[in-house]
Design an enzyme around this catalytic site. Structure first.
Site, PDB file in Angstrom:
ATOM      1  N   SER A  23       0.641  -1.219  -0.095  1.00  0.00           N
ATOM      2  CA  SER A  23       0.058  -0.018  -0.030  1.00  0.00           C
ATOM      3  C   SER A  23       0.540   1.432  -0.084  1.00  0.00           C
ATOM      4  O   SER A  23       1.365   1.815   1.150  1.00  0.00           O
ATOM      5  CB  SER A  23      -0.950   0.206   1.277  1.00  0.00           C
ATOM      6  N   GLY A  25       1.711   4.855   0.162  1.00  0.00           N
ATOM      7  CA  GLY A  25       0.916   5.949   1.088  1.00  0.00           C
ATOM      8  C   GLY A  25       0.284   5.661   2.447  1.00  0.00           C
ATOM      9  O   GLY A  25       0.262   6.450   3.173  1.00  0.00           O
ATOM     10  N   LEU A  27       2.133   4.631   5.370  1.00  0.00           N
ATOM     11  CA  LEU A  27       3.787   4.388   6.049  1.00  0.00           C
ATOM     12  C   LEU A  27       4.087   3.032   6.775  1.00  0.00           C
ATOM     13  O   LEU A  27       5.193   2.491   6.549  1.00  0.00           O
ATOM     14  CB  LEU A  27       4.060   5.496   6.716  1.00  0.00           C
ATOM     15  N   ALA A  28       3.069   2.608   7.612  1.00  0.00           N
ATOM     16  CA  ALA A  28       3.285   1.305   8.257  1.00  0.00           C
ATOM     17  C   ALA A  28       3.553   0.143   7.285  1.00  0.00           C
ATOM     18  O   ALA A  28       4.360  -0.593   7.436  1.00  0.00           O
ATOM     19  CB  ALA A  28       2.204   0.943   9.155  1.00  0.00           C
ATOM     20  N   SER A  29       2.745   0.010   6.202  1.00  0.00           N
ATOM     21  CA  SER A  29       2.590  -0.819   5.184  1.00  0.00           C
ATOM     22  C   SER A  29       4.264  -0.728   4.593  1.00  0.00           C
ATOM     23  O   SER A  29       4.813  -1.801   4.286  1.00  0.00           O
ATOM     24  CB  SER A  29       1.678  -0.875   4.233  1.00  0.00           C
ATOM     25  N   ARG A 139      -6.656  -4.619  -2.836  1.00  0.00           N
ATOM     26  CA  ARG A 139      -7.667  -4.312  -1.994  1.00  0.00           C
ATOM     27  C   ARG A 139      -8.797  -4.649  -3.120  1.00  0.00           C
ATOM     28  O   ARG A 139      -9.990  -4.677  -2.736  1.00  0.00           O
ATOM     29  CB  ARG A 139      -7.568  -2.940  -1.389  1.00  0.00           C
ATOM     30  N   GLU A 175     -13.451   3.933  -0.728  1.00  0.00           N
ATOM     31  CA  GLU A 175     -12.997   3.366   0.407  1.00  0.00           C
ATOM     32  C   GLU A 175     -14.004   2.891   1.591  1.00  0.00           C
ATOM     33  O   GLU A 175     -13.405   2.656   2.746  1.00  0.00           O
ATOM     34  CB  GLU A 175     -11.590   3.938   0.948  1.00  0.00           C
ATOM     35  N   HIS A 247      -6.349   7.091   4.697  1.00  0.00           N
ATOM     36  CA  HIS A 247      -7.715   7.241   4.758  1.00  0.00           C
ATOM     37  C   HIS A 247      -8.113   8.507   5.834  1.00  0.00           C
ATOM     38  O   HIS A 247      -7.231   8.623   6.599  1.00  0.00           O
ATOM     39  CB  HIS A 247      -8.277   6.070   5.384  1.00  0.00           C
ATOM     40  N   CYS A 368      -9.939   0.554  11.867  1.00  0.00           N
ATOM     41  CA  CYS A 368      -9.849  -0.091  10.622  1.00  0.00           C
ATOM     42  C   CYS A 368     -10.394  -1.497  10.550  1.00  0.00           C
ATOM     43  O   CYS A 368     -10.900  -2.092   9.626  1.00  0.00           O
ATOM     44  CB  CYS A 368      -8.369  -0.104  10.172  1.00  0.00           C
TER      45      CYS A 368
HETATM   46  O1  SUG Z   1      -5.749  -0.279   2.586  1.00  0.00           O
HETATM   47  N1  SUG Z   1      -2.995  -1.865   4.514  1.00  0.00           N
HETATM   48  C1  SUG Z   1      -4.447  -1.227   4.296  1.00  0.00           C
HETATM   49  C2  SUG Z   1      -4.766  -0.805   5.820  1.00  0.00           C
HETATM   50  C3  SUG Z   1      -6.143  -0.233   5.683  1.00  0.00           C
HETATM   51  C4  SUG Z   1      -6.472   0.558   6.888  1.00  0.00           C
HETATM   52  N2  SUG Z   1      -7.773   0.926   6.847  1.00  0.00           N
HETATM   53  C5  SUG Z   1      -8.320   1.889   7.443  1.00  0.00           C
HETATM   54  N3  SUG Z   1      -7.612   3.098   7.776  1.00  0.00           N
HETATM   55  N4  SUG Z   1      -9.472   1.927   7.453  1.00  0.00           N
HETATM   56  C6  SUG Z   1      -4.591  -0.264   3.354  1.00  0.00           C
HETATM   57  O2  SUG Z   1      -3.404   0.350   3.006  1.00  0.00           O
HETATM   58  C7  SUG Z   1      -1.255  -3.270   3.814  1.00  0.00           C
HETATM   59  C8  SUG Z   1      -1.035  -4.664   3.190  1.00  0.00           C
HETATM   60  C9  SUG Z   1       0.276  -5.219   2.879  1.00  0.00           C
HETATM   61  O3  SUG Z   1       1.272  -4.247   2.637  1.00  0.00           O
HETATM   62  O4  SUG Z   1       0.538  -6.283   2.852  1.00  0.00           O
HETATM   63  C10 SUG Z   1      -2.775  -2.826   3.635  1.00  0.00           C
HETATM   64  O5  SUG Z   1      -3.249  -3.200   2.741  1.00  0.00           O
END
Ligand code: SUG
Length: 442
Positions: A23, A25, A27-29, A139, A175, A247, A368
């Site tokens: 994903s 944008g 940052l954690a992903s 997604r 979304e 989001h 989420c």
């Molecule tokens: O769409 N992460 C999701 C996180 C969704 C969070 N939802 C809300 N804020 N409502 C996304 O970015 C990461 C999957 C990966 O990198 O394996 C991911 O899809």
């Protein structure tokens, strides 16, 4: 008439939970891409969060994980032969497509759909529209199966309307509830539905992807039969998106008449608050709890996920409770803000921290993981009860997780067709468990 319920349907975290870095944008992903994930721990954390809300006296449901790897996707991407042939070929020729097919991203149920309770809709039905999630490839694969699951759970067509997702094109990027806030006096009373978008349909934006268009929001509002005078469209700030708020629910959350928001969440905050207050005239007095950037810099808000919390009315408590991730407690600015906020006499009286670290490392906090569905007593009776939880069902799901999930997983494991078989056996066992839940008298 009894007070309607706000039911949280959480995504049950699936056995292929992994850090794919899919994903842009988020940052954690991106930051955790390639790390080894812990699917069993992830799912148990999610179920414990569900138990916390259930034990507090709230109604709690779940959405089952979607079957992975998504073989339909691999087939459409040109792989042929047996499941084993296709997985091996994808691992050799296009490992990123295999990773996509394996994504467990349906766990983030806030992105499953947009939900409009019957108090807001012209035909008096509860409307649900699965999000097409068309900005991110992994997604975008979710909505056909999410649609079927929602049809199974909300099957009574006299009370519920489950729509198909919007067309899959960037003009209609949607979304779901992650970019939708509902404000009201009481859950069952008519409310104001606020849609937060990142761009106009065909606008080109530089920087991180903008995942929601105004057009998508407008078409959902029309499809749900919302009153134009009770519907508000607000533009998310470019600054927030570029800081990692992919989001809107990463920078604001609302419940009842309270909007808890970062001061930089919206492009024009004064106009946004005015528009909501005006749309709510005669229904409720808007209460905005705005968090100043000087106290909680945007960067900390996004790192800690302060706003990706569940804001809930707990039975027996006068003020709202914020169910926040432990990362909010560990980040100094957000912890201090929460301490001061709960000491003041504002609408949020308590913060309860939950551990959903495995999901957080992919950018998914407590908010989420859940889809809010306001149901009247009669609608609650019409919901498929196999998907509504109690302590025993949570225990049974946890036992199922312990029996069928790996402790660790990394992208290299996807090349082994034995993993797909293992997952499909687990899926069959879950089907059986859900059938057993359905057979129980409630
Ligand atoms: O769409 N992460 C999701 C996180 C969704 C969070 N939802 C809300 N804020 N409502 C996304 O970015 C990461 C999957 C990966 O990198 O394996 C991911 O899809």
């Amino acid at each position: 008439m009894s007070e309607p319920y706000e039911v949280n349907f959480d995504g049950l975290i699936g056995p292929t939970h992994n850090y794919g870095g899919l994903s842009d944008g988020n940052l954690a992903s991106s930051n955790n891409a390639g790390e080894v994930s812990r699917p069993q721990e992830a799912a148990l954390q999610g179920l414990e969060k569900m138990r916390t809300l259930y034990k507090a006296g709230l109604k709690q449901g779940f959405l089952p994980p979607l079957m992975r790897p998504n073989m339909t996707f691999l087939k459409r991407a040109g792989f042929t032969g047996s499941q084993e042939d296709m997985i091996k070929a994808a691992a050799n020729e296009a490992p990123s497509l295999l990773k996509t097919a394996y994504s467990a991203s349906s766990m983030w149920a806030a992105n499953a759909a947009t939900v409009s309770p019957s108090a807001d809709t012209q035909d008096g039905k509860l409307h649900l529209t699965p999000a097409n999630l068309s900005t991110m490839l992994h997604r975008s694969l979710e909505h056909p199966d999410t649609f079927r699951n929602l049809q199974t759970i909300f099957a009574d067509m006299g009370q519920f309307a489950v729509h198909e997702a919007l067309p899959e094109h960037s003009n209609f990027s949607d979304e779901g509830a992650a970019n939708h806030v509902r404000l009201c006096a009481d859950h069952g009373a008519e409310g104001v539905e606020v849609f937060v978008y990142g761009r106009e349909a065909s606008e080109d934006t530089a920087g991180f992807p903008t995942r929601q268009t105004r057009l998508a929001s407008e078409r959902i509002a029309a499809m749900h039969g919302l009153k134009p005078e009770r519907t508000v469209y607000i533009r998310q700030s470019r600054q927030a998106i570029d800081a990692g708020a992919f989001h809107n629910d990463v920078v604001s959350v609302g419940s009842l008449n309270t909007l808890f928001t970062h001061e930089l969440a919206f492009e024009d905050k004064a106009a946004a608050y005015d528009a909501i207050a005006k749309a709510g005239e005669g229904l409720f007095d808007l209460n905005v709890v705005e968090v100043p950037d000087a106290e909680v810099p945007l960067k900390d808000a996004i790192k800690s996920y302060l706003f990706n919390s569940q804001l809930v009315k707990m039975p027996g408590e006068d003020r709202l409770v914020l169910i926040a991730p432990t990362e909010t407690e560990e980040t100094e600015s957000t912890r201090l803000f929460c301490e001061a906020m709960t000491k003041s006499n504002g609408p949020i009286g308590r913060v309860h921290y939950v551990d959903v670290r495995q999901s957080m490392r992919n950018g998914g906090g407590p908010a989420c993981l859940r889809l809010r569905v306001v149901l009247t007593e009669e609608q609650l009776r019409g919901v498929n009860h196999a998907f509504l939880l109690d302590d025993q069902k949570i225990n049974a799901l946890q036992d199922w997780v312990r029996a069928h999930y790996r402790e660790t997983l990394s992208a290299a494991d996807f090349a082994d067709p034995a993993l797909a078989l293992e997952i499909s056996n687990g899926h069959l066992a879950l089907q059986k468990l859900i059938n057993d839940f359905g057979a129980q008298v409630n």
